[in-house]
Motif scaffolding. Structure first.
Motif, PDB file in Angstrom:
ATOM      1  N   GLY A 121      36.630  41.365  34.636  1.00  0.00           N
ATOM      2  CA  GLY A 121      37.394  40.927  35.792  1.00  0.00           C
ATOM      3  C   GLY A 121      38.548  41.296  35.690  1.00  0.00           C
ATOM      4  O   GLY A 121      39.411  41.846  36.773  1.00  0.00           O
ATOM      5  N   VAL A 122      39.388  41.570  34.469  1.00  0.00           N
ATOM      6  CA  VAL A 122      40.769  42.203  34.491  1.00  0.00           C
ATOM      7  C   VAL A 122      40.868  43.492  35.120  1.00  0.00           C
ATOM      8  O   VAL A 122      41.673  43.698  35.896  1.00  0.00           O
ATOM      9  N   ALA A 123      39.990  44.317  34.513  1.00  0.00           N
ATOM     10  CA  ALA A 123      39.852  45.751  34.860  1.00  0.00           C
ATOM     11  C   ALA A 123      39.424  45.824  36.537  1.00  0.00           C
ATOM     12  O   ALA A 123      40.159  46.668  37.267  1.00  0.00           O
ATOM     13  N   LEU A 124      38.702  45.001  36.937  1.00  0.00           N
ATOM     14  CA  LEU A 124      38.223  44.991  38.372  1.00  0.00           C
ATOM     15  C   LEU A 124      39.509  44.522  39.205  1.00  0.00           C
ATOM     16  O   LEU A 124      39.864  45.238  40.458  1.00  0.00           O
ATOM     17  N   MET A 125      40.159  43.539  38.740  1.00  0.00           N
ATOM     18  CA  MET A 125      41.316  43.245  39.748  1.00  0.00           C
ATOM     19  C   MET A 125      42.432  44.525  39.698  1.00  0.00           C
ATOM     20  O   MET A 125      43.093  44.611  40.893  1.00  0.00           O
ATOM     21  N   GLY A 126      42.410  45.009  38.810  1.00  0.00           N
ATOM     22  CA  GLY A 126      43.549  46.200  38.563  1.00  0.00           C
ATOM     23  C   GLY A 126      43.040  47.244  39.439  1.00  0.00           C
ATOM     24  O   GLY A 126      43.812  48.047  40.467  1.00  0.00           O
ATOM     25  N   HIS A 127      41.624  47.438  39.603  1.00  0.00           N
ATOM     26  CA  HIS A 127      40.949  48.653  40.252  1.00  0.00           C
ATOM     27  C   HIS A 127      41.087  48.000  41.994  1.00  0.00           C
ATOM     28  O   HIS A 127      41.297  48.951  42.839  1.00  0.00           O
ATOM     29  N   LEU A 128      41.053  46.841  42.078  1.00  0.00           N
ATOM     30  CA  LEU A 128      41.117  46.087  43.625  1.00  0.00           C
ATOM     31  C   LEU A 128      42.516  46.288  43.942  1.00  0.00           C
ATOM     32  O   LEU A 128      42.867  46.816  45.254  1.00  0.00           O
TER      33      LEU A 128
END
Length: 174
Positions: A121-128
């Motif tokens: 989720g951390v990486a995803l939020m950065g990607h978003l």
């Protein structure tokens, strides 16, 4: 709403596991979204959808991801395996494949399900965040509705993610 019909359709869906491979990513998101919009939580159906969704490693549109995830968020179903799998799928998608609505829906679901600050989720939020900033830079302000800006900002705030560059970009398109 016809609860008997909804229950019957859900039972038919989950009783055909051999046909799971016939379920495409768009079909999964439409079914989950339909049940969410009708406020009909069917636990076996959502377990089936998650199981089948995790067999797809690609083929998702950002819109299908957002729609599917928001159905799980509506019923507060924090399926950790599904969330990790779909985060991985989204992380492999280039930024230009995300529109403002998909970004806001995905971020909102991860924040609501308390998955934005754990694991993938951390990486995803950065990607978003990167996708939103790229979209804002190339199509300001037309790509963002007031609702998508508010949802993106709320999602990052709810997850206690202070992302100043994202907040600045959103203030420019608001």
């Amino acid at each position: 709403r016809d609860e008997a019909l909804l229950g019957h359709l859900a039972a038919v869906a989950v009783s055909t596991p051999g046909k799971a491979s016939q379920w495409g990513t768009q079909s999964l998101s439409v079914v989950a979204n339909g049940y969410a919009k009708l406020d009909y939580e069917d636990e076996p159906l959502f377990e089936f959808v998650a199981e089948v969704a995790m067999t797809h490693h690609g083929g998702y549109s950002s819109q299908a991801l957002g729609t599917l995830l928001n159905a799980y968020a509506k019923f507060n179903i924090p399926n950790a395996d599904l969330l990790q799998h779909l985060a991985g799928v989204a992380l492999r998608m280039p930024h230009h494949e995300f529109d403002a609505q998909a970004i806001s829906n995905i971020a909102n679901a991860y924040a609501k399900l308390n998955a934005a600050t754990t694991g993938e989720g951390v990486a995803l939020m950065g990607h978003l965040s990167e996708a939103a900033r790229a979209l804002a830079a190339r199509s300001r302000p037309h790509a963002f509705s007031t609702q998508s800006v508010a949802t993106i900002l709320n999602s990052f705030s709810q997850a206690d993610l202070l992302d100043v560059p994202l907040f600045r970009a959103m203030s420019e398109v608001a």
